[in-house]
Structures are given as structure tokens and as C-alpha cells.
Design a protein around this motif. Structure first.
Motif, PDB file in Angstrom:
ATOM      1  N   ILE A 150       0.851  -1.196   0.000  1.00  0.00           N
ATOM      2  CA  ILE A 150       0.000   0.000   0.000  1.00  0.00           C
ATOM      3  C   ILE A 150       0.883   1.241   0.000  1.00  0.00           C
ATOM      4  N   THR A 151       0.264   2.364  -0.261  1.00  0.00           N
ATOM      5  CA  THR A 151       0.990   3.637  -0.324  1.00  0.00           C
ATOM      6  C   THR A 151       0.731   4.446   0.942  1.00  0.00           C
ATOM      7  N   GLU A 152       1.486   5.519   1.127  1.00  0.00           N
ATOM      8  CA  GLU A 152       1.287   6.388   2.285  1.00  0.00           C
ATOM      9  C   GLU A 152      -0.096   7.039   2.220  1.00  0.00           C
ATOM     10  N   GLN A 153      -0.546   7.368   1.017  1.00  0.00           N
ATOM     11  CA  GLN A 153      -1.877   7.956   0.844  1.00  0.00           C
ATOM     12  C   GLN A 153      -2.946   6.968   1.315  1.00  0.00           C
ATOM     13  N   GLN A 154      -2.780   5.690   0.994  1.00  0.00           N
ATOM     14  CA  GLN A 154      -3.745   4.683   1.428  1.00  0.00           C
ATOM     15  C   GLN A 154      -3.710   4.503   2.948  1.00  0.00           C
ATOM     16  N   VAL A 155      -2.521   4.647   3.554  1.00  0.00           N
ATOM     17  CA  VAL A 155      -2.411   4.570   5.013  1.00  0.00           C
ATOM     18  C   VAL A 155      -3.256   5.666   5.650  1.00  0.00           C
ATOM     19  N   LEU A 156      -3.168   6.871   5.119  1.00  0.00           N
ATOM     20  CA  LEU A 156      -3.980   7.982   5.641  1.00  0.00           C
ATOM     21  C   LEU A 156      -5.467   7.705   5.471  1.00  0.00           C
ATOM     22  N   GLU A 157      -5.845   7.125   4.334  1.00  0.00           N
ATOM     23  CA  GLU A 157      -7.252   6.761   4.106  1.00  0.00           C
ATOM     24  C   GLU A 157      -7.716   5.735   5.129  1.00  0.00           C
ATOM     25  N   ILE A 158      -6.875   4.740   5.410  1.00  0.00           N
ATOM     26  CA  ILE A 158      -7.220   3.691   6.385  1.00  0.00           C
ATOM     27  C   ILE A 158      -7.416   4.305   7.767  1.00  0.00           C
ATOM     28  N   ARG A 159      -6.536   5.194   8.159  1.00  0.00           N
ATOM     29  CA  ARG A 159      -6.628   5.802   9.493  1.00  0.00           C
ATOM     30  C   ARG A 159      -7.855   6.704   9.645  1.00  0.00           C
ATOM     31  N   ASN A 160      -8.283   7.314   8.545  1.00  0.00           N
ATOM     32  CA  ASN A 160      -9.433   8.228   8.606  1.00  0.00           C
ATOM     33  C   ASN A 160     -10.767   7.559   8.282  1.00  0.00           C
ATOM     34  N   SER A 161     -10.727   6.286   7.911  1.00  0.00           N
ATOM     35  CA  SER A 161     -11.951   5.593   7.494  1.00  0.00           C
ATOM     36  C   SER A 161     -12.764   5.102   8.692  1.00  0.00           C
ATOM     37  N   THR A 177      -5.164  -7.898  10.123  1.00  0.00           N
ATOM     38  CA  THR A 177      -4.070  -7.590  11.049  1.00  0.00           C
ATOM     39  C   THR A 177      -3.278  -6.386  10.550  1.00  0.00           C
ATOM     40  N   THR A 178      -3.026  -6.346   9.260  1.00  0.00           N
ATOM     41  CA  THR A 178      -2.305  -5.209   8.679  1.00  0.00           C
ATOM     42  C   THR A 178      -3.071  -3.916   8.915  1.00  0.00           C
ATOM     43  N   ILE A 179      -4.361  -3.947   8.672  1.00  0.00           N
ATOM     44  CA  ILE A 179      -5.206  -2.760   8.880  1.00  0.00           C
ATOM     45  C   ILE A 179      -5.172  -2.351  10.347  1.00  0.00           C
ATOM     46  N   SER A 180      -5.260  -3.327  11.239  1.00  0.00           N
ATOM     47  CA  SER A 180      -5.242  -3.045  12.676  1.00  0.00           C
ATOM     48  C   SER A 180      -3.915  -2.400  13.085  1.00  0.00           C
ATOM     49  N   TYR A 181      -2.795  -2.945  12.588  1.00  0.00           N
ATOM     50  CA  TYR A 181      -1.487  -2.386  12.919  1.00  0.00           C
ATOM     51  C   TYR A 181      -1.351  -0.951  12.416  1.00  0.00           C
ATOM     52  N   ILE A 182      -1.867  -0.691  11.229  1.00  0.00           N
ATOM     53  CA  ILE A 182      -1.807   0.669  10.676  1.00  0.00           C
ATOM     54  C   ILE A 182      -2.623   1.621  11.537  1.00  0.00           C
ATOM     55  N   ARG A 183      -3.835   1.225  11.893  1.00  0.00           N
ATOM     56  CA  ARG A 183      -4.707   2.097  12.704  1.00  0.00           C
ATOM     57  C   ARG A 183      -4.113   2.385  14.074  1.00  0.00           C
ATOM     58  N   ARG A 184      -3.471   1.379  14.680  1.00  0.00           N
ATOM     59  CA  ARG A 184      -2.910   1.559  16.021  1.00  0.00           C
ATOM     60  C   ARG A 184      -1.516   2.179  16.007  1.00  0.00           C
ATOM     61  N   GLY A 185      -0.962   2.422  14.810  1.00  0.00           N
ATOM     62  CA  GLY A 185       0.360   3.033  14.718  1.00  0.00           C
ATOM     63  C   GLY A 185       1.500   2.072  14.937  1.00  0.00           C
ATOM     64  N   LYS A 186       1.229   0.753  14.921  1.00  0.00           N
ATOM     65  CA  LYS A 186       2.299  -0.242  15.088  1.00  0.00           C
ATOM     66  C   LYS A 186       3.092  -0.410  13.798  1.00  0.00           C
ATOM     67  N   SER A 187       2.484  -0.085  12.683  1.00  0.00           N
ATOM     68  CA  SER A 187       3.212  -0.069  11.406  1.00  0.00           C
ATOM     69  C   SER A 187       2.882   1.244  10.713  1.00  0.00           C
ATOM     70  N   TRP A 188       3.768   1.656   9.824  1.00  0.00           N
ATOM     71  CA  TRP A 188       3.629   2.922   9.122  1.00  0.00           C
ATOM     72  C   TRP A 188       3.548   4.084  10.122  1.00  0.00           C
ATOM     73  N   SER A 189       4.282   3.975  11.223  1.00  0.00           N
ATOM     74  CA  SER A 189       4.224   4.995  12.273  1.00  0.00           C
ATOM     75  C   SER A 189       4.828   6.322  11.811  1.00  0.00           C
ATOM     76  N   HIS A 190       5.624   6.302  10.763  1.00  0.00           N
ATOM     77  CA  HIS A 190       6.244   7.538  10.260  1.00  0.00           C
ATOM     78  C   HIS A 190       5.270   8.375   9.446  1.00  0.00           C
ATOM     79  N   VAL A 191       4.090   7.819   9.138  1.00  0.00           N
ATOM     80  CA  VAL A 191       3.094   8.536   8.337  1.00  0.00           C
ATOM     81  C   VAL A 191       2.070   9.158   9.298  1.00  0.00           C
TER      82      VAL A 191
END
Length: 192
Positions: A150-161, A177-191
Motif C-alpha cells: 500500500i501507499t502512504e496515501q492509502q495509510v492515511l485513508e485507512i486511518r481516517n476511514s 491484522t495489517t489494517i489493525s497495525y496501521i490504525r494503532r500506529g504499530k506499522s507505518w508509524s512515520h506517516v
């Protein structure tokens, strides 16, 4: 009983291997197919060592790219005195002395893995080396990672969805699990 004819030998001078194709042995045929010359593609004896000496005495501020074989990690490969190492490690050893501790590694100030300019190399801890990678944008992080789906733009979409984990996972082609990690900041924390 008739004597068997001698098997043909490779037509390249000083090669006594059996000829297989076009009058060459397998090795020389491969070199011809790859480099257009049955004797091509071989590094002349002593050329890497000579190049290292030239790099050590250079006063340029530009990168000096390693022109010979490259190891699987993308670093120049160097073999001398019965041992194999990387070209940047050999240069750093000669220019800056042996590494201060077993925890130190060679860091490229320029971010170019093939660079062997001693002015661009130094001993650094793993933490310092990774900080350099982030500073010059060569860290395999986020979209730069070869396995990123996924892209950084998609990470932002996931967090705001407001969609569920399952709906987002199906939408982006990743696991819940990937979605959960992104939402909780466990992955893609730099975004953010």
C-alpha cells in the motif's frame, strides 16, 4: 576395432575443457552469450586491488562507484588474500582503521551502496547508520520497502476511514491484522 576420435577441445587459447557449442566450452560459450565475447566479462587479475588503491588516494568529493562484481545486498564484492569482503568495508578498514567495536558497521554518508570514496565512509553504530539511511532517503521503509503493498496515501485513508477492519482489508487487498497495525500506529508509524 577402430579408435574413437578425440573429443574437440575449446578453441580459446590455453583452455583444455571439452568443446560443446561453436567450438567453445560451456564457460566460454556463456561468456560469449552474455558479453558478446568468449573471453569477455572477466575482471583482470589485480584490477580490484588497483582500483582500491586509486580510490584511497583520490581527493574527489564525488561518489566513486565500484565497477566490479556486486554482492546480493547491492554492495561491491572484493576478494583478496584468500578472503572475501565488501569493497566499502575494505576501503573503510584501510582509510579509517579497523572497526572500533564489533557493533560498528560501515556507513555511507552519501547513501550510495556502490560508493567507495573514503570521504563518504565511516564507522558507525547500527542506530547511526539507520539514521543516515532515513536522512538521505534510502531506508527501506514505507513505500520504499520492496514488499510494500500500500501507499502512504492509502495509510492515511485507512486511518481516517470509519469502515470495519474486514471491509478495509478487502478493499486494499491486505489482511485485517495489517489494517489493525496501521490504525494503532504499530506499522507505518512515520506517516501522520
Amino acid at each position: 576395432m577402430a579408435k574413437r576420435p578425440e573429443k574437440p577441445v575449446c578453441s580459446v587459447e590455453q583452455c583444455d575443457r571439452p568443446a560443446r557449442c561453436r567450438g567453445w566450452c560451456d564457460k566460454h560459450y556463456y561468456r560469449w552469450a552474455t558479453h558478446g565475447d568468449p573471453t569477455g566479462g572477466r575482471t583482470p587479475d589485480g584490477a580490484p586491488s588497483k582500483f582500491i588503491l586509486e580510490a584511497l588516494s583520490s581527493d574527489t568529493e564525488d561518489c566513486i562507484p565500484w565497477p566490479f562484481s556486486v554482492a546480493s545486498g547491492g554492495y561491491g564484492s572484493y576478494y583478496a588474500n584468500g578472503r572475501s569482503t565488501t569493497a566499502h568495508r575494505e576501503i573503510c578498514d584501510r582509510a579509517h582503521g579497523k572497526k572500533p567495536t564489533p557493533l560498528h558497521e560501515v556507513a555511507h554518508g552519501c547513501g550510495n551502496r556502490l560508493c567507495v570514496n573514503p570521504r563518504h565512509l565511516r564507522w558507525a553504530t547500527r542506530k547511526e547508520n539507520h539514521a543516515d539511511k532515513h536522512a538521505h532517503g534510502t531506508a527501506q521503509r514505507g513505500e520504499n520497502h520492496p514488499n510494500a503493498k500500500i501507499t502512504e496515501q492509502q495509510v492515511l485513508e485507512i486511518r481516517n476511514s470509519l469502515l470495519s477492519l474486514g471491509e478495509l482489508a478487502a478493499s486494499f487487498g491486505v489482511t485485517k491484522t495489517t489494517i489493525s497495525y496501521i490504525r494503532r500506529g504499530k506499522s507505518w508509524s512515520h506517516v501522520s
